[in-house]
Design a protein around this motif. Structure first.
Motif, PDB file in Angstrom:
ATOM      1  N   PRO A 173       0.704  -1.292  -0.032  1.00  0.00           N
ATOM      2  CA  PRO A 173       0.089   0.210   0.064  1.00  0.00           C
ATOM      3  C   PRO A 173       1.022   1.288  -0.050  1.00  0.00           C
ATOM      4  N   GLU A 174       2.192   1.118   0.283  1.00  0.00           N
ATOM      5  CA  GLU A 174       2.901   2.221   0.487  1.00  0.00           C
ATOM      6  C   GLU A 174       3.061   3.037  -0.841  1.00  0.00           C
ATOM      7  N   TYR A 175       2.993   2.188  -1.945  1.00  0.00           N
ATOM      8  CA  TYR A 175       3.219   3.101  -3.324  1.00  0.00           C
ATOM      9  C   TYR A 175       2.150   2.449  -4.179  1.00  0.00           C
ATOM     10  N   LEU A 185      -1.355   3.535  -9.088  1.00  0.00           N
ATOM     11  CA  LEU A 185      -2.602   3.406  -9.940  1.00  0.00           C
ATOM     12  C   LEU A 185      -3.015   4.745 -10.492  1.00  0.00           C
ATOM     13  N   LYS A 186      -2.884   5.939  -9.539  1.00  0.00           N
ATOM     14  CA  LYS A 186      -3.162   7.045  -9.902  1.00  0.00           C
ATOM     15  C   LYS A 186      -2.345   7.551 -11.107  1.00  0.00           C
ATOM     16  N   SER A 187      -0.969   7.111 -11.104  1.00  0.00           N
ATOM     17  CA  SER A 187      -0.056   7.744 -12.073  1.00  0.00           C
ATOM     18  C   SER A 187      -0.191   6.696 -13.229  1.00  0.00           C
ATOM     19  N   LYS A 197      12.839   5.924  -3.183  1.00  0.00           N
ATOM     20  CA  LYS A 197      12.520   5.903  -1.801  1.00  0.00           C
ATOM     21  C   LYS A 197      11.867   4.740  -1.194  1.00  0.00           C
ATOM     22  N   TYR A 198      11.169   3.773  -2.380  1.00  0.00           N
ATOM     23  CA  TYR A 198      10.456   2.573  -1.982  1.00  0.00           C
ATOM     24  C   TYR A 198      11.433   1.294  -2.164  1.00  0.00           C
ATOM     25  N   LEU A 219      10.217  -2.662  -1.264  1.00  0.00           N
ATOM     26  CA  LEU A 219      10.255  -3.525  -2.301  1.00  0.00           C
ATOM     27  C   LEU A 219      11.597  -4.744  -2.025  1.00  0.00           C
ATOM     28  N   ARG A 220      12.485  -4.571  -1.399  1.00  0.00           N
ATOM     29  CA  ARG A 220      13.502  -5.684  -1.004  1.00  0.00           C
ATOM     30  C   ARG A 220      12.464  -6.602   0.136  1.00  0.00           C
ATOM     31  N   GLN A 221      11.807  -5.968   1.087  1.00  0.00           N
ATOM     32  CA  GLN A 221      11.056  -6.574   1.857  1.00  0.00           C
ATOM     33  C   GLN A 221      10.047  -7.581   1.428  1.00  0.00           C
ATOM     34  N   SER A 222       9.472  -7.099   0.302  1.00  0.00           N
ATOM     35  CA  SER A 222       8.334  -7.921  -0.414  1.00  0.00           C
ATOM     36  C   SER A 222       9.030  -9.047  -1.163  1.00  0.00           C
TER      37      SER A 222
END
Length: 269
Positions: A81-83, A88-90, A123-124, A128-131
């Motif tokens: 949800p962080e990104y 989706l908006k962009s 910044k994400y 991404l690494r955690q996922s």
């Protein structure tokens, strides 16, 4: 001689190839090598759902795609949800947030393969690494539009890129070259209408869907026959070259070994 033997083998193979249907499903081989493309279309993924039995479902307007086991874990980056809301908006290829989602559907067996490209601001990186933590590498990571490809995503830092330029974005290619490596099934959930009403996706995800079927025995024989004709052309070409070499040998061979025609070996002073 080797070419001749190979040609004989191909002829025997073609003669014995009736009813030689290829494997129903291959988890690594690209679809186009053993399947026939029917058509492609654009679809919308309306909802992404994880269930208590560790399965993941992607719901489109007409059908659903089920992923289980290790394959489901490779979809984890799509659950952040962080990104994801901003994405989706962009979601434009020339923007800092972008998602390209692709499906290859095996209509002969109701199976599907998935690949995706995900572009995010730097910044994400930790999110991404955690996922992807704990998974074997089935992806490519590139910082800043190809300036730095990362071989060790979890330990190699953006600052270690050779160009020493600031890094502002990450691109994740989930899939190696033309191989789609997330494997699932095509299903249709009984409660899909209810799920879609409660979808966590405020904006649907555009996706590309290519439909395939298994090649028929006739198509397999035709492809093998084309391969045989190609081998014949190559063998004929090589045979003509060999004949030309033999015919012209009296001219070029003495020169090659230092002989003068009619006088024997020449001596250099």
């Amino acid at each position: 001689m080797k070419k001749f033997i190979s040609l004989l083998c191909l002829l025997v193979l073609a003669a014995c190839s009736s009813n030689n249907t290829p494997p129903a499903h291959d988890s690594t081989t690209p679809f186009y090598e053993y399947m026939t493309l029917l058509e492609g279309e654009k679809i919308l993924i309306r909802s992404i759902v994880k269930t208590p039995d560790n399965k993941t479902y992607l719901l489109s307007d007409t059908e659903d795609y089920e992923f289980s086991g290790i394959d489901a874990h490779y979809l984890q980056p799509l659950f952040q949800p962080e990104y994801m809301t901003k994405l989706l908006k962009s979601n434009r290829s020339n923007d800092k947030f972008y998602l390209m989602l692709g499906f290859d559907a095996d209509r002969s067996n109701n199976l599907v393969k998935v690949n995706y490209d995900l572009k995010l601001p730097m910044k994400y990186l930790d999110t991404l690494r955690q996922s992807l933590k704990g998974l074997e590498q089935r992806w490519r990571i590139i910082y800043n539009d190809g300036n730095c490809e990362v071989s060790d995503f979890f330990h190699q830092e953006p600052s270690e890129c050779k160009d020493n330029k600031p890094k502002t974005q990450i691109t994740l290619y989930m899939g190696k070259e033309d191989k789609q490596i997330i494997n699932g099934r095509i299903v249709k959930l009984n409660n899909r209408d209810e799920i879609l009403k409660k979808s966590s996706l405020s904006i649907p995800i555009p996706a590309y869907l290519n439909n395939y079927r298994l090649k028929t025995d006739e198509e397999i024989r035709s492809e093998k026959w084309h391969e045989i004709k190609r081998e014949i052309r190559e063998s004929t070409k090589q045979g003509a070259e060999t004949a030309l070499i033999i015919i012209t040998a009296p001219i070029w061979l003495p020169m090659a070994i230092g002989w003068e025609p009619g006088r024997g070996p020449s001596r250099r002073k």
